[in-house]
Design an enzyme around this catalytic site. Structure first.
Site, PDB file in Angstrom:
ATOM      1  N   GLY A  97       5.502   3.240   0.274  1.00 54.63           N
ATOM      2  CA  GLY A  97       6.147   4.102  -0.722  1.00 54.63           C
ATOM      3  C   GLY A  97       5.289   4.124  -1.972  1.00 54.63           C
ATOM      4  N   SER A 130       0.850  -1.187   0.000  1.00 53.13           N
ATOM      5  CA  SER A 130       0.000   0.000   0.000  1.00 53.13           C
ATOM      6  C   SER A 130       0.885   1.236   0.000  1.00 53.13           C
ATOM      7  CB  SER A 130      -0.894   0.003   1.245  1.00 53.13           C
ATOM      8  OG  SER A 130      -0.089   0.275   2.377  1.00 53.13           O
ATOM      9  N   LYS A 131       0.242   2.379  -0.044  1.00 53.89           N
ATOM     10  CA  LYS A 131       0.959   3.660  -0.118  1.00 53.89           C
ATOM     11  C   LYS A 131       1.966   3.804   1.018  1.00 53.89           C
ATOM     12  CE  LYS A 131      -2.011   6.856  -2.549  1.00 53.89           C
ATOM     13  NZ  LYS A 131      -3.107   7.793  -2.388  1.00 53.89           N
ATOM     14  N   ARG A 132       1.638   3.167   2.126  1.00 56.42           N
ATOM     15  CA  ARG A 132       2.509   3.189   3.303  1.00 56.42           C
ATOM     16  C   ARG A 132       3.917   2.685   2.956  1.00 56.42           C
ATOM     17  NH1 ARG A 132       2.624  -0.621   7.096  1.00 56.42           N
ATOM     18  NH2 ARG A 132       1.096  -1.971   6.110  1.00 56.42           N
TER      19      ARG A 132
END
Ligand code: GLU
Length: 467
Positions: free
Chosen positions: A242, A238-240
């Site tokens: 990167g 996920s965006k977490r």
């Protein structure tokens, strides 16, 4: 039978690398078998499906080069067709109005939990004959109550679901709009898709969809549920972790082929081969060879692949993608040496196109400021006579090309009884503002006589002003 596959993203604002891998698998499978690949935009969530987020998907597909044979089809343009199918299901007794209120449903589920049963809709409106005044009903599909459904999945094998576990799913909301499971079945059926390749988060939807196909008298497609991609900590990517958006890989200087090559290897392999051209992938990839297990995203490996592609792709191809990065820096690649020739000097030097663009700015834009450390070390009283000598020598060069220019630098070093570097570095700083450039002969050749001489003159003046 002609193989027909599809990619059916719901626009969320960007094309996720996980989605891109699913799209790639579907695209490869269709291409391998001489079939067709369809793009369908599942845009029924009107809040998220803005024109920008739809465009983000199209932009990602275009950049990756995953061209589609049909589409993009938009679900929002097919509401009449969905209504027609819901009506058909109603008429044939496969669906019914449900008037249950939220409170009633909550109470039902609580009761089931209290009895240690799995919460599910118990089908109580199946037998209702009267409408409830003042209530806009939903429409539910009459899922079979007996037996089981087997999802024949080419990656996971047969996965069996008991019908008693599947409740009567809502296929139309009170305002008449259709729900995901209905629209996907109608579309996959109408678009005559033979293979549905998608993320395994949809595996639990497949038995419901198969029951819908059967009620509609249609043959379900072949399913392939692709395992998810994990981040380096083992959690779903996920965006977490990167960058997850395909276009952010372009922004970071990756070539689309490198990303595709990286994605195809996430969950699929061919011996220990790592680098695959698109043609090779198309030939060798097969959906049934995809792993059941999830795979982890590894940025280092992607970077390594990008470097391989930069080394081996044609300068023309790299120049094509590099132009975008130059444009981002307000540099017009037409205002300097031929880009393909500049690229050739960089293929062994840069791991990304961002690095490459940064390295070559000086070919297209005069140096505004010298790096402080570099100028202190190389633009000073000691280098002044060398630069003056070089200016004289270069002014006299008639045949402005690599070897001749290199010979002049060498001759200057010899005449002054110095190593090459002592002469080359001040010239590099004069030309680039810093100490890094390809070998000097080719750098001077590509810079051209006029710009080279004026950059050296400028450096000479600068030393006179500052020393
Ligand atoms: N629109 C769904 C999604 O983006 C995919 C539907 C499907 O592949 O069946 O998750």
């Amino acid at each position: 039978m002609t193989i027909r596959t599809r990619f059916a993203p719901s626009p969320t604002g960007y094309l996720h690398v996980g989605g891109a891998r699913t799209a790639l698998f579907s695209w490869l499978y269709a291409r391998k078998h001489g079939g067709q690949f369809v793009l369908r935009i599942e845009d029924t969530d009107l809040e998220r499906s803005t024109p920008e987020s739809v465009n983000a998907i199209l932009e990602g597909m275009t950049w990756l080069g995953l061209e589609y044979d049909e589409g993009p089809f938009y679900q929002t343009q097919r509401f009449d067709r969905y209504k027609e199918v819901v009506d058909q299901l109603m008429q044939q007794g496969h669906a019914y109005y449900c008037y249950c209120s939220r409170e009633e449903l909550d109470e039902m589920r609580e009761q089931q939990r209290a009895n240690k049963e799995k919460p599910r809709y118990d089908g109580r409106c199946r037998h209702r004959t009267e409408a409830r005044p003042g209530v806009e009903p939903v429409i539910r599909f009459k899922n079979p109550t007996e037996g089981s459904v087997v999802v024949k999945d080419v990656i996971r094998g047969d996965v069996e679901f008991s019908n008693s576990e599947l409740d009567d799913l809502v296929i139309a909301r009170p305002d008449g709009t259709p729900t995901y499971n209905l629209t996907v079945v109608v579309d996959d059926m109408d678009m005559q898709l033979t293979h549905v390749i998608r993320g395994d988060d949809h595996l639990n939807n497949s038995p419901r969809q198969i029951n819908l196909y059967r009620a509609l008298g249609a043959e379900p497609p072949v399913f392939a549920h692709v395992p998810m991609i994990l981040g380096d900590d083992g959690a779903r990517l996920s965006k977490r972790h990167g960058a997850v958006s395909v276009m952010s890989y372009r922004d970071q200087g990756f070539l689309p082929e490198a990303l595709l090559n990286y994605l195809v290897r996430l969950g699929w392999s061919h011996g220990d081969q790592e680098v695959f051209s698109l043609d090779e992938m198309t030939q060798l990839f097969d959906i049934q060879d995809v792993n059941k297990a999830a795979s982890s995203f590894n940025n280092e490996k992607l970077l390594w692949l990008n470097q391989q592609y930069i080394k081996t792709s044609s300068p023309e191809h790299i120049a094509h993608h590099l132009c975008w990065h130059l444009g981002q820096r307000d540099i017009d690649p037409a205002a300097g040496p031929e880009l393909t020739r500049v690229v050739e000097t960089q293929q062994e030097r840069a791991k990304t196109l961002v690095e490459m663009a940064d390295n070559i700015v000086f070919f297209y834009r005069d140096v505004k400021e010298y790096d402080e450390k570099a100028s202190r070390k190389f633009l000073n009283e000691k280098s002044l006579p060398l630069l003056e000598n070089m200016l004289q020598r270069l002014t006299a060069v008639e045949d402005w090309q690599d070897e001749k220019l290199h010979d002049e630098v060498k001759a200057c070093a010899e005449a002054n009884e110095l190593g090459m570097g002592k002469v080359a570095q001040p010239i590099r700083v004069a030309l680039t503002g810093n100490t890094v450039s390809p070998s000097l002969g080719i750098t001077l050749e590509l810079m051209g006589r006029e710009r080279t001489l004026s950059a050296i003159e400028k450096a000479i003046d600068w030393i006179k002003d500052h020393a």
